[in-house]
Design a protein around this motif. Sequence first.
Motif, PDB file in Angstrom:
ATOM      1  N   TYR A 297       0.830  -1.202   0.000  1.00 60.54           N
ATOM      2  CA  TYR A 297       0.000   0.000   0.000  1.00 60.54           C
ATOM      3  C   TYR A 297       0.868   1.256   0.000  1.00 60.54           C
ATOM      4  O   TYR A 297       0.569   2.229  -0.691  1.00 60.54           O
ATOM      5  CB  TYR A 297      -0.942   0.024   1.199  1.00 60.54           C
ATOM      6  CG  TYR A 297      -2.070  -0.993   1.124  1.00 60.54           C
ATOM      7  CD1 TYR A 297      -2.751  -1.239  -0.060  1.00 60.54           C
ATOM      8  CD2 TYR A 297      -2.457  -1.697   2.251  1.00 60.54           C
ATOM      9  CE1 TYR A 297      -3.783  -2.163  -0.129  1.00 60.54           C
ATOM     10  CE2 TYR A 297      -3.486  -2.624   2.199  1.00 60.54           C
ATOM     11  CZ  TYR A 297      -4.148  -2.847   1.002  1.00 60.54           C
ATOM     12  OH  TYR A 297      -5.158  -3.755   0.952  1.00 60.54           O
ATOM     13  N   LEU A 298       1.927   1.239   0.787  1.00 60.80           N
ATOM     14  CA  LEU A 298       2.828   2.395   0.815  1.00 60.80           C
ATOM     15  C   LEU A 298       3.513   2.600  -0.524  1.00 60.80           C
ATOM     16  O   LEU A 298       3.663   3.727  -0.997  1.00 60.80           O
ATOM     17  CB  LEU A 298       3.873   2.218   1.919  1.00 60.80           C
ATOM     18  CG  LEU A 298       3.373   2.339   3.342  1.00 60.80           C
ATOM     19  CD1 LEU A 298       4.473   1.975   4.319  1.00 60.80           C
ATOM     20  CD2 LEU A 298       2.875   3.744   3.613  1.00 60.80           C
TER      21      LEU A 298
ATOM     22  N   ASP B 255       0.962   4.057  -2.835  1.00 61.43           N
ATOM     23  CA  ASP B 255       0.685   5.425  -2.455  1.00 61.43           C
ATOM     24  C   ASP B 255       1.790   6.374  -2.902  1.00 61.43           C
ATOM     25  O   ASP B 255       1.534   7.526  -3.267  1.00 61.43           O
ATOM     26  CB  ASP B 255       0.493   5.513  -0.929  1.00 61.43           C
ATOM     27  CG  ASP B 255       0.014   6.868  -0.481  1.00 61.43           C
ATOM     28  OD1 ASP B 255      -0.946   7.383  -1.092  1.00 61.43           O
ATOM     29  OD2 ASP B 255       0.593   7.417   0.484  1.00 61.43           O
ATOM     30  N   GLN B 256       3.023   5.903  -2.896  1.00 63.18           N
ATOM     31  CA  GLN B 256       4.149   6.731  -3.308  1.00 63.18           C
ATOM     32  C   GLN B 256       4.296   6.779  -4.825  1.00 63.18           C
ATOM     33  O   GLN B 256       5.150   7.486  -5.351  1.00 63.18           O
ATOM     34  CB  GLN B 256       5.443   6.206  -2.679  1.00 63.18           C
ATOM     35  CG  GLN B 256       5.483   6.361  -1.180  1.00 63.18           C
ATOM     36  CD  GLN B 256       6.662   5.642  -0.561  1.00 63.18           C
ATOM     37  OE1 GLN B 256       7.419   4.952  -1.241  1.00 63.18           O
ATOM     38  NE2 GLN B 256       6.812   5.795   0.745  1.00 63.18           N
TER      39      GLN B 256
END
Length: 66
Positions: A57-58, A61-62
């Motif tokens: 997810y990170l 997101d990035q």
Amino acid sequence: MQRHIIDRPSSGQDERSTTRRLHEFLKLDRQSGVHPAFRALHTRRPATRGHGRVLQYLRIDQGQTV
């Protein structure tokens, strides 16, 4: 200051045993100098289930792509 009699290399000592002896001294020195925070991090429990999902997810997101 003189070395202890046991700490002197004997005449029959070959290069391998001298190298091994030095390696053991360096290993002991490294182990005695470990920072307590570093030791605490290595005694933690492994990451819980779902940790990989959070990392994905990170990453998304990035804006990173595989």
